[in-house]
Design an enzyme around this catalytic site. Structure first.
Site, PDB file in Angstrom:
ATOM      1  N   GLU A 149       9.542  -5.674   1.046  1.00  0.00           N
ATOM      2  CA  GLU A 149       8.680  -6.628   1.572  1.00  0.00           C
ATOM      3  C   GLU A 149       7.350  -5.744   1.891  1.00  0.00           C
ATOM      4  O   GLU A 149       7.218  -4.906   2.918  1.00  0.00           O
ATOM      5  CB  GLU A 149       8.642  -7.527   2.726  1.00  0.00           C
ATOM      6  CG  GLU A 149       9.645  -8.595   2.320  1.00  0.00           C
ATOM      7  CD  GLU A 149       9.688  -9.677   3.375  1.00  0.00           C
ATOM      8  OE1 GLU A 149      10.130 -10.717   3.114  1.00  0.00           O
ATOM      9  OE2 GLU A 149       9.222  -9.523   4.455  1.00  0.00           O
ATOM     10  N   CYS A 150       6.277  -5.864   1.388  1.00  0.00           N
ATOM     11  CA  CYS A 150       4.852  -5.354   1.568  1.00  0.00           C
ATOM     12  C   CYS A 150       4.997  -3.738   1.864  1.00  0.00           C
ATOM     13  O   CYS A 150       4.749  -3.305   1.066  1.00  0.00           O
ATOM     14  CB  CYS A 150       4.369  -5.962   2.903  1.00  0.00           C
ATOM     15  SG  CYS A 150       2.610  -6.012   3.129  1.00  0.00           S
ATOM     16  N   ALA A 151       5.137  -3.151   3.020  1.00  0.00           N
ATOM     17  CA  ALA A 151       5.322  -1.544   3.053  1.00  0.00           C
ATOM     18  C   ALA A 151       6.570  -1.198   2.112  1.00  0.00           C
ATOM     19  O   ALA A 151       6.344  -0.212   1.825  1.00  0.00           O
ATOM     20  CB  ALA A 151       5.610  -1.672   4.820  1.00  0.00           C
TER      21      ALA A 151
ATOM     22  N   SER B   2       7.739  -7.076  -3.047  1.00  0.00           N
ATOM     23  CA  SER B   2       6.604  -7.964  -3.056  1.00  0.00           C
ATOM     24  C   SER B   2       5.932  -7.726  -2.068  1.00  0.00           C
ATOM     25  O   SER B   2       6.306  -7.293  -0.986  1.00  0.00           O
ATOM     26  CB  SER B   2       6.951  -9.561  -3.429  1.00  0.00           C
ATOM     27  OG  SER B   2       6.215 -10.231  -2.958  1.00  0.00           O
TER      28      SER B   2
END
Length: 457
Positions: free
Chosen positions: A333-335, A429
């Site tokens: 997720e993200c990072a 994502s």
């Protein structure tokens, strides 16, 4: 149910984080305090957890739905003597659905959470530049919605004794008690960064010192006993149960990245993984190797602040790439997504996904009503949920050779946005999802980890 209260404000930047965190630490000297934050924020709960000595949790009615708020509160407050909920933005600020206009209390607002739980609100008001007008401001916030009980006020950024007296009288003339008056001070703020505050884990001893200073400020200038007397028991609710309806596997190990670069993880994530039978092994990619595991979770955080260290971890890069090539599941997720790409700010990352990322000036922020575009280790094609984006980085391309998009949603402009990457057993994502809202996804991930790995990449 544990009695609690909500610390709110008319707007962001008025000092509610200082008041809430200081109050949590001050109360923790003699009580077990359960800390909460309204909304999807990861940073404030880190300071709350440090202040209270137990996990800071989020109450997000947009991602989780209003029906889960009472249960998540009961779960997070279990064993505590009192709960303190820090609000988000202004009391009535929340999500506006395109085409509907503003609604009070808006979805995901502090006011909605307070009303759902039936908790009293303590309003923190920055009184710089006003005196008698604070009475009118407080009266407006106290009367705009009958379902939200503004039970007390803390004056912040007070100037002289005369200024305090005039402001106090103006508020109490509205029939609302003033619980404290905090003077203007400059030495209790936590240093800022591009997404808000520096995380508590990263700021270390300085964060502890800042929290102690916040608590000292509260003890000197706020009637803590009066605040406690305002706390009320919330509306009855069945406690959220991580194990409810979850199929439990055996002999599954899930590694979760943590430490200074990857610390944006909701406590419920680990609880759901464990409820599904996984043994979670946390590791710090800045200093440690990948543990022996069946699956890998890479949560959000600040990898852009540690790109040189991450780029130099050649042994770990090889370990994670081998994990992916063996077909073992990865949830990023993200990072986590940023770590999987070729480069971040021109520094080499893991090179799993063939695109690049860089810091930018533009902040991407907001809830997304997303639909899964394909089957993955987390979701089945067509599943819908609400997630949240919050990042200053951007990808050079949202597509990569051999990868499918994970999500689609409708932007404010009406155009369709495709985002994220799925391929084999990897799901990556920018979208943050609250795990309590999608327990089936966490169970599905552990189920994929339990299968005999097949080389799929």
């Amino acid at each position: 149910m544990v009695a609690g209260l909500v610390i709110a404000a008319p707007a962001s930047g008025t000092g509610k984080t200082t008041v809430a965190t200081g109050l949590m630490r001050a109360l923790s000297r003699s009580r077990a305090v359960a800390p909460f934050k309204v909304g999807p924020d990861f940073i404030d709960p880190g300071y709350h957890g440090m202040a209270c000595g137990r996990a800071g949790r989020n109450l997000d009615s947009v991602m989780c739905g209003p029906e889960l708020i009472g249960g998540l509160y009961a779960h997070g407050a279990k064993g505590a003597d009192i709960a303190v909920v820090e609000g988000v933005m202004g009391l009535f600020d929340g999500r506006i659905t395109p085409g509907t206009g503003a609604v009070a209390p808006a979805a995901g607002s502090t006011a909605e959470i307070a009303a759902l739980l039936g908790l009293p609100v303590v309003l923190v008001v920055d009184v710089r530049g006003m005196s008698q007008s604070v009475g009118a401001l407080v009266r407006g916030f106290a009367t705009v919605d009958s379902g939200v009980a503004v039970a007390g006020v803390i004056l912040n950024k007070v100037g002289t004794d005369r200024h305090e007296a005039v402001c106090r009288q103006a508020v109490e003339d509205q029939g609302i008690p003033v619980l404290g008056a905090i003077p203007r001070v400059d030495d209790v703020e936590v240093p800022s960064r591009h997404l808000g505050l520096i995380t508590a884990e990263e700021h270390g001893h300085a964060a502890e010192s800042a929290i102690d200073a916040m608590a000292a400020l509260i003890r000197r200038h706020v009637d803590i006993d009066a605040v406690v007397r305002l706390a009320a028991e919330p509306a009855p609710s069945t406690e959220w149960d991580a194990a409810a309806g979850v199929e439990k596997r055996e002999n599954v190990v899930v590694a979760m990245a943590s430490g200074r670069a990857f610390n944006f993880a909701y406590p419920e994530h680990i609880e759901l993984l464990e409820a599904a039978g996984a043994r979670v092994r946390r590791f710090d990619p800045l200093t440690q190797d990948l543990p022996e595991c069946d699956g890998l979770v890479i949560p959000g955080g600040f990898p852009e602040e540690h790109v040189e260290v991450l780029a130099g971890r050649g042994r770990l890069r090889a370990q994670v790439r081998s994990h992916v090539e063996a077909g073992k599941p990865v949830h990023a997720e993200c990072a986590g997504l940023l770590w999987l790409v070729e480069t971040l700010d021109a520094h080499p990352m893991l090179g799993v996904i063939g695109t690049h990322a860089a810091m930018g000036r533009r902040l991407t922020l907001g809830y997304r009503e997303a639909v899964a575009l394909g089957d993955s280790v987390l979701f089945a094609a067509g599943e819908r949920l609400v997630g949240h984006e919050f990042h200053h980085t951007a990808l050079t391309s949202g597509r990569a050779p051999g990868w499918d998009s994970a999500w689609a949603w409708r932007a404010w402009s009406g155009e369709t946005v495709r985002e994220g990457f799925i391929r084999g057993n990897v799901h990556a994502s920018y979208l943050h999802v609250h795990p309590a809202a999608v327990p089936g996804a966490i169970s599905r991930f552990v189920g994929a980890c339990a299968q005999v790995p097949q080389k799929v990449m």
